[in-house]
Design an enzyme around this catalytic site. Structure first.
Site, PDB file in Angstrom:
ATOM      1  N   LYS A  35      50.616  22.158  45.184  1.00 61.19           N
ATOM      2  CA  LYS A  35      50.345  22.173  43.543  1.00 61.19           C
ATOM      3  C   LYS A  35      50.627  23.327  42.928  1.00 61.19           C
ATOM      4  CE  LYS A  35      45.453  22.547  44.201  1.00 61.19           C
ATOM      5  NZ  LYS A  35      44.154  21.816  44.321  1.00 61.19           N
ATOM      6  N   ARG A 133      34.025  14.364  40.237  1.00 58.91           N
ATOM      7  CA  ARG A 133      35.468  14.479  39.485  1.00 58.91           C
ATOM      8  C   ARG A 133      36.357  13.377  39.622  1.00 58.91           C
ATOM      9  NH1 ARG A 133      39.004  19.809  41.305  1.00 58.91           N
ATOM     10  NH2 ARG A 133      39.546  18.360  42.889  1.00 58.91           N
ATOM     11  N   HIS A 165      36.909  14.829  48.485  1.00 58.13           N
ATOM     12  CA  HIS A 165      36.829  16.255  48.295  1.00 58.13           C
ATOM     13  C   HIS A 165      35.778  16.874  48.169  1.00 58.13           C
ATOM     14  CE1 HIS A 165      39.481  19.601  47.270  1.00 58.13           C
ATOM     15  NE2 HIS A 165      38.941  19.671  46.065  1.00 58.13           N
ATOM     16  N   ARG A 223      43.441  19.624  54.335  1.00 53.75           N
ATOM     17  CA  ARG A 223      44.475  19.826  53.234  1.00 53.75           C
ATOM     18  C   ARG A 223      44.236  21.312  52.842  1.00 53.75           C
ATOM     19  NH1 ARG A 223      41.632  15.501  51.302  1.00 53.75           N
ATOM     20  NH2 ARG A 223      40.597  16.802  49.824  1.00 53.75           N
ATOM     21  N   TYR A 266      46.494  48.673  21.496  1.00 52.40           N
ATOM     22  CA  TYR A 266      45.690  47.695  20.257  1.00 52.40           C
ATOM     23  C   TYR A 266      44.282  48.246  20.634  1.00 52.40           C
ATOM     24  CZ  TYR A 266      49.707  44.703  19.697  1.00 52.40           C
ATOM     25  OH  TYR A 266      51.247  44.239  19.247  1.00 52.40           O
ATOM     26  N   CYS A 313      48.714  44.223  26.627  1.00 48.93           N
ATOM     27  CA  CYS A 313      49.222  43.346  25.674  1.00 48.93           C
ATOM     28  C   CYS A 313      49.992  42.374  26.110  1.00 48.93           C
ATOM     29  CB  CYS A 313      50.506  44.445  24.901  1.00 48.93           C
ATOM     30  SG  CYS A 313      49.432  46.128  24.352  1.00 48.93           S
ATOM     31  N   ASP A 315      53.340  41.916  26.794  1.00 47.60           N
ATOM     32  CA  ASP A 315      54.315  41.863  27.505  1.00 47.60           C
ATOM     33  C   ASP A 315      54.235  43.169  28.502  1.00 47.60           C
ATOM     34  OD1 ASP A 315      55.483  39.810  26.009  1.00 47.60           O
ATOM     35  OD2 ASP A 315      55.644  41.440  24.513  1.00 47.60           O
TER      36      ASP A 315
HETATM   37  C1  LIG Z   1      43.568  22.001  45.699  1.00 49.72           C
HETATM   38  C2  LIG Z   1      43.184  21.006  46.513  1.00 49.72           C
HETATM   39  C3  LIG Z   1      43.129  21.106  47.787  1.00 49.72           C
HETATM   40  C4  LIG Z   1      43.346  22.569  48.463  1.00 49.72           C
HETATM   41  O1  LIG Z   1      42.104  23.290  47.886  1.00 49.72           O
HETATM   42  P1  LIG Z   1      42.118  24.912  48.476  1.00 49.72           P
HETATM   43  O2  LIG Z   1      40.558  25.143  48.131  1.00 49.72           O
HETATM   44  O3  LIG Z   1      42.914  25.712  47.816  1.00 49.72           O
HETATM   45  O4  LIG Z   1      41.982  24.874  50.046  1.00 49.72           O
HETATM   46  C5  LIG Z   1      42.683  20.250  48.732  1.00 49.72           C
HETATM   47  N1  LIG Z   1      42.900  19.096  48.377  1.00 49.72           N
HETATM   48  C6  LIG Z   1      42.826  18.632  46.873  1.00 49.72           C
HETATM   49  C7  LIG Z   1      42.628  17.356  46.694  1.00 49.72           C
HETATM   50  C8  LIG Z   1      43.208  19.782  46.021  1.00 49.72           C
HETATM   51  O5  LIG Z   1      43.215  19.294  44.769  1.00 49.72           O
END
Ligand SMILES: *Cc1c(COP(=O)(O)O)cnc(C)c1O
Length: 373
Positions: A35, A133, A165, A223, A266, A313, A315
């Protein structure tokens, strides 16, 4: 380098990190979390390296990201796990994107898309095991399972995954970890009793931090995200043998001699203590160099660390080079794996009071990603 700045991505490091995670995962399959443009590393080239390293699947938050992978020629199974009403579900199904649902409303919306397109939706059902979540609360889980079974009987969906998760896998020993594992087991048991589990259904729970600390949470698939990019999921426990993949460099755009007492950038937050040479570094907060780095973060230039001198800044920012003979066009390393004495992404994150995920994902679209094999 023909641009003011570039992010060099070491794809060999990505492959090596994924291979290491696959080994750690035992026999479990690896779904690489790609992602947010593969955490800022560049979606398609990085995803290809993730697959070459041993991942058999990819995971994205949004459907648009999964479709971008398909447009880039990636044919591996892809799961998209964050879906909002009205998204292009027909397109997702026709491009073989697996989808996640945590409530009956979304499941029904996906089923309607499956009927329209004549495609079977490959579904991963998400349980909320304590993060509060995404995911279905366990109280609503049986209802979700029952609806999924009806839709499966109709032939419009297939149940391919049951997942959740962790909220605190990066805090080893946190009491929520055992509670989430227990809740996940309960969710699996309910699915089994309902007839929604089985040997073909993939169970998955672990992010990077869980992979390196919780062998009991590996199930059928893990994951990893951050660890694939060579950044430690639990910095307090070391680097786990991972190698940082991204190096961020810029070329000095202008060098000039200024007098003692010159206010810089700045707000004049930095004032030269003596006559000195300033260098202009052409990358700024629009490119992900947080304004909060002002006077805090360091970069490597001419073999030495230099503090960001004065305000970052939009850029650009300035560095004070003293009497060192740096010239316009010379390279400044903002961060890299640390081999040459440059700061690492972890050091930037620590200095700025954030996590490495935020540092790499914020590198903006003006900074080209350049790939090393
Ligand atoms: C981002 C994400 C991961 C990976 O998480 P890390 O902490 O970067 O390993 C795994 N599962 C889900 C659902 C996520 O959103």
């Amino acid at each position: 380098m023909a641009t003011p700045a570039e992010a060099r991505v070491d794809l060999a490091a990505v492959r090596q990190n994924v291979a290491l995670l696959k080994e750690l995962a035992g026999g479990a399959e690896v779904m690489g979390a790609v992602k947010a443009d593969a955490y800022g590393h560049g979606l398609v080239p990085t995803s290809e390296a993730v697959l070459q390293g041993g991942a058999s699947r990819l995971g994205t938050a949004f459907i648009s990201e999964a479709l971008a992978l398909r447009a880039g020629g990636v044919t591996a199974p892809i799961l998209s796990w964050l879906i909002t009403p009205g998204e292009p579900l027909d397109e997702a199904l026709t491009h073989d994107v697996e989808l996640s649902a945590a409530d009956v409303r979304l499941l029904d919306e996906i089923a309607a898309a499956a009927r329209r397109t004549g495609r079977t939706a490959l579904m991963h059902l998400e349980a909320d095991t304590g993060m509060s979540r995404g995911g279905s609360p366990l109280a609503a889980w049986p209802r979700l399972l029952a609806r999924a079974l009806e839709l499966r009987a109709e032939g419009v969906i297939e149940i391919v995954g049951l997942w959740s998760h962790f909220a605190c896998a990066d805090i080893p020993g946190h009491p929520s970890i055992a509670r989430q594992l227990e809740a996940y087991e309960t969710a699996l048991k309910l699915a089994e009793q309902a007839g929604a589990a089985g040997s073909h259904v993939i169970r998955h729970l672990s992010n990077s931090a869980a992979i390196v600390t919780l062998p009991e949470a590996r199930y059928d698939l893990v994951r990893p995200g951050i660890a694939m990019y060579g950044l430690s999921p639990i910095p307090e426990l070391g680097d786990f043998g991972l190698r940082q993949a991204m190096t961020l460099v810029a070329r000095i755009g202008l060098v000039k001699r200024v007098a003692e007492g010159s206010g810089v950038s700045y707000g004049h937050l930095y004032t030269t203590e003596r006559e000195t040479t300033l260098g202009l570094v052409p990358i700024g907060y629009a490119d992900g160099i947080l304004r909060h780095a002002t006077g805090r973060a360091e970069v490597l230039a001419g073999g030495r660390r230099r503090l960001v001198a004065g305000r970052v800044c939009m850029d650009q920012f300035m560095i004070d080079m003293g009497d060192d003979p740096l010239a316009a066009g010379d390279e400044v390393v903002l961060f890299g794996p640390g081999d040459g004495g440059e700061p690492t992404v972890q050091e930037w994150a620590d200095t700025l009071g954030t996590i490495t995920h935020e540092i790499v994902t914020r590198i903006g679209s003006r900074v080209p990603r350049v790939y090393g094999q």
